[in-house]
Design a protein around this motif. Structure first.
Motif, PDB file in Angstrom:
ATOM      1  N   PRO A  50      78.842  10.452  24.263  1.00 54.19           N
ATOM      2  CA  PRO A  50      77.667   9.734  24.241  1.00 54.19           C
ATOM      3  C   PRO A  50      76.505  10.504  24.932  1.00 54.19           C
ATOM      4  O   PRO A  50      76.880  11.438  25.835  1.00 54.19           O
ATOM      5  CB  PRO A  50      77.989   8.638  24.853  1.00 54.19           C
ATOM      6  N   PHE A  51      75.338  10.256  24.530  1.00 52.14           N
ATOM      7  CA  PHE A  51      74.084  11.048  25.258  1.00 52.14           C
ATOM      8  C   PHE A  51      72.999   9.866  25.254  1.00 52.14           C
ATOM      9  O   PHE A  51      73.038   9.088  24.884  1.00 52.14           O
ATOM     10  CB  PHE A  51      73.693  12.089  24.684  1.00 52.14           C
ATOM     11  N   VAL A  52      72.172  10.128  26.487  1.00 50.28           N
ATOM     12  CA  VAL A  52      70.747   9.260  26.583  1.00 50.28           C
ATOM     13  C   VAL A  52      69.918  10.639  26.925  1.00 50.28           C
ATOM     14  O   VAL A  52      70.125  11.245  27.938  1.00 50.28           O
ATOM     15  CB  VAL A  52      71.170   8.342  27.675  1.00 50.28           C
ATOM     16  N   VAL A  53      68.565  10.246  26.511  1.00 52.86           N
ATOM     17  CA  VAL A  53      67.467  11.034  26.743  1.00 52.86           C
ATOM     18  C   VAL A  53      66.861  10.550  27.952  1.00 52.86           C
ATOM     19  O   VAL A  53      66.414   9.379  28.204  1.00 52.86           O
ATOM     20  CB  VAL A  53      66.534  11.114  25.540  1.00 52.86           C
ATOM     21  N   ASP A  54      66.725  11.487  29.068  1.00 51.51           N
ATOM     22  CA  ASP A  54      65.968  11.105  30.249  1.00 51.51           C
ATOM     23  C   ASP A  54      64.531  11.106  30.327  1.00 51.51           C
ATOM     24  O   ASP A  54      63.719  10.236  30.623  1.00 51.51           O
ATOM     25  CB  ASP A  54      66.422  11.908  31.447  1.00 51.51           C
ATOM     26  N   GLU A  55      63.911  12.256  29.622  1.00 50.44           N
ATOM     27  CA  GLU A  55      62.650  12.314  29.560  1.00 50.44           C
ATOM     28  C   GLU A  55      62.245  13.346  28.663  1.00 50.44           C
ATOM     29  O   GLU A  55      62.953  14.398  28.298  1.00 50.44           O
ATOM     30  CB  GLU A  55      61.693  12.755  31.008  1.00 50.44           C
ATOM     31  N   VAL A  56      61.023  13.197  28.099  1.00 51.73           N
ATOM     32  CA  VAL A  56      60.583  14.406  26.921  1.00 51.73           C
ATOM     33  C   VAL A  56      59.097  14.511  27.128  1.00 51.73           C
ATOM     34  O   VAL A  56      58.291  13.604  27.637  1.00 51.73           O
ATOM     35  CB  VAL A  56      60.594  13.799  25.510  1.00 51.73           C
ATOM     36  N   SER A  57      58.654  15.795  27.227  1.00 51.65           N
ATOM     37  CA  SER A  57      57.180  16.155  27.501  1.00 51.65           C
ATOM     38  C   SER A  57      56.751  16.947  26.188  1.00 51.65           C
ATOM     39  O   SER A  57      57.273  18.243  26.242  1.00 51.65           O
ATOM     40  CB  SER A  57      57.027  17.146  28.887  1.00 51.65           C
ATOM     41  N   ASP A  58      56.195  16.644  25.287  1.00 55.99           N
ATOM     42  CA  ASP A  58      55.679  17.393  24.170  1.00 55.99           C
ATOM     43  C   ASP A  58      54.532  18.519  24.807  1.00 55.99           C
ATOM     44  O   ASP A  58      54.774  19.319  24.205  1.00 55.99           O
ATOM     45  CB  ASP A  58      54.936  16.228  23.219  1.00 55.99           C
ATOM     46  N   ALA A  59      53.858  18.060  25.594  1.00 57.56           N
ATOM     47  CA  ALA A  59      52.831  18.922  26.173  1.00 57.56           C
ATOM     48  C   ALA A  59      53.549  20.240  26.690  1.00 57.56           C
ATOM     49  O   ALA A  59      53.121  21.282  26.371  1.00 57.56           O
ATOM     50  CB  ALA A  59      51.969  18.334  27.153  1.00 57.56           C
ATOM     51  N   GLU A  60      54.546  20.119  27.433  1.00 53.02           N
ATOM     52  CA  GLU A  60      55.451  21.157  28.110  1.00 53.02           C
ATOM     53  C   GLU A  60      56.556  21.924  26.947  1.00 53.02           C
ATOM     54  O   GLU A  60      57.243  22.770  27.586  1.00 53.02           O
ATOM     55  CB  GLU A  60      55.992  20.724  29.358  1.00 53.02           C
ATOM     56  N   ARG A  61      56.794  21.106  26.139  1.00 49.94           N
ATOM     57  CA  ARG A  61      58.095  21.345  25.093  1.00 49.94           C
ATOM     58  C   ARG A  61      59.199  21.406  26.232  1.00 49.94           C
ATOM     59  O   ARG A  61      59.857  22.466  26.122  1.00 49.94           O
ATOM     60  CB  ARG A  61      57.769  22.684  24.396  1.00 49.94           C
ATOM     61  N   ARG A  62      59.423  20.245  26.641  1.00 47.69           N
ATOM     62  CA  ARG A  62      60.332  20.169  27.682  1.00 47.69           C
ATOM     63  C   ARG A  62      61.150  18.926  27.307  1.00 47.69           C
ATOM     64  O   ARG A  62      60.476  17.884  27.348  1.00 47.69           O
ATOM     65  CB  ARG A  62      60.245  20.448  29.111  1.00 47.69           C
ATOM     66  N   TRP A  63      62.316  18.818  27.699  1.00 47.54           N
ATOM     67  CA  TRP A  63      63.081  17.358  27.611  1.00 47.54           C
ATOM     68  C   TRP A  63      64.566  17.680  28.353  1.00 47.54           C
ATOM     69  O   TRP A  63      65.075  18.505  28.501  1.00 47.54           O
ATOM     70  CB  TRP A  63      63.270  17.010  26.155  1.00 47.54           C
ATOM     71  N   SER A  64      64.899  16.463  28.822  1.00 44.80           N
ATOM     72  CA  SER A  64      66.153  16.480  29.481  1.00 44.80           C
ATOM     73  C   SER A  64      66.986  15.278  29.008  1.00 44.80           C
ATOM     74  O   SER A  64      66.419  14.372  28.562  1.00 44.80           O
ATOM     75  CB  SER A  64      66.009  16.197  30.899  1.00 44.80           C
ATOM     76  N   TRP A  65      68.299  15.336  28.986  1.00 42.99           N
ATOM     77  CA  TRP A  65      69.293  14.431  28.533  1.00 42.99           C
ATOM     78  C   TRP A  65      70.697  14.424  29.388  1.00 42.99           C
ATOM     79  O   TRP A  65      70.837  15.482  30.027  1.00 42.99           O
ATOM     80  CB  TRP A  65      69.450  14.468  27.075  1.00 42.99           C
ATOM     81  N   GLN A  66      71.281  13.519  29.313  1.00 41.97           N
ATOM     82  CA  GLN A  66      72.655  13.518  29.937  1.00 41.97           C
ATOM     83  C   GLN A  66      73.915  13.200  28.777  1.00 41.97           C
ATOM     84  O   GLN A  66      73.404  12.437  27.926  1.00 41.97           O
ATOM     85  CB  GLN A  66      72.838  12.252  31.027  1.00 41.97           C
ATOM     86  N   VAL A  67      74.843  13.745  28.957  1.00 40.80           N
ATOM     87  CA  VAL A  67      75.983  13.712  27.994  1.00 40.80           C
ATOM     88  C   VAL A  67      77.147  13.304  28.871  1.00 40.80           C
ATOM     89  O   VAL A  67      77.327  13.895  29.985  1.00 40.80           O
ATOM     90  CB  VAL A  67      76.192  14.966  27.401  1.00 40.80           C
ATOM     91  N   VAL A  68      77.878  12.382  28.410  1.00 43.26           N
ATOM     92  CA  VAL A  68      79.147  12.037  29.282  1.00 43.26           C
ATOM     93  C   VAL A  68      80.524  12.774  28.581  1.00 43.26           C
ATOM     94  O   VAL A  68      80.388  12.475  27.323  1.00 43.26           O
ATOM     95  CB  VAL A  68      79.461  10.472  29.474  1.00 43.26           C
TER      96      VAL A  68
END
Length: 120
Positions: A50-68
């Protein structure tokens, strides 16, 4: 590929299997990643995490997520930048249980290379 194309490949979980050999398919609660989107990533041998996305920044082309993974959690921070000679550069920072991070790093490196180079 261009930074815009590499970023598009990240934005759509349905596209992750195109460039990531450790992903066979992805199920997500939305067609685009955004804060709070969750789902499961399935590997070629029939297991999933499973995963969940923590944050997304289109302007910075950056994103983070967590995977269990089993009893532990990995946090992955991804970004796309313009390459020095054109094209794109992909970056990744992984936090979590050391042996799991070390084991996953070679697969992640291969996937990131494909993300910025493979035509789909």
């Amino acid at each position: 590929v261009t930074p815009a194309e590499a970023w598009d490949r990240y934005l759509h979980p349905a596209r992750w299997a195109e460039w990531s050999p450790q992903i066979k398919k992805t199920q997500a609660t939305a067609p685009l990643i955004a804060q709070g989107v969750s789902g499961r990533v399935h590997d070629p041998i029939g297991t999933s995490v499973p995963f969940v996305v923590d944050e997304v920044s289109d302007a910075e082309r950056r994103w983070s997520w967590q995977v269990v993974v089993g009893p532990t959690r990995l946090r992955l921070v991804h970004w796309i930048s313009p390459g020095p000679d054109g094209g794109s550069t992909a970056g990744l920072r992984i936090s979590g249980f050391g042996p799991l991070v070390v084991g996953y790093a070679p697969l992640a490196l291969l996937a990131l290379k494909r993300l910025v180079t493979v035509a789909t």
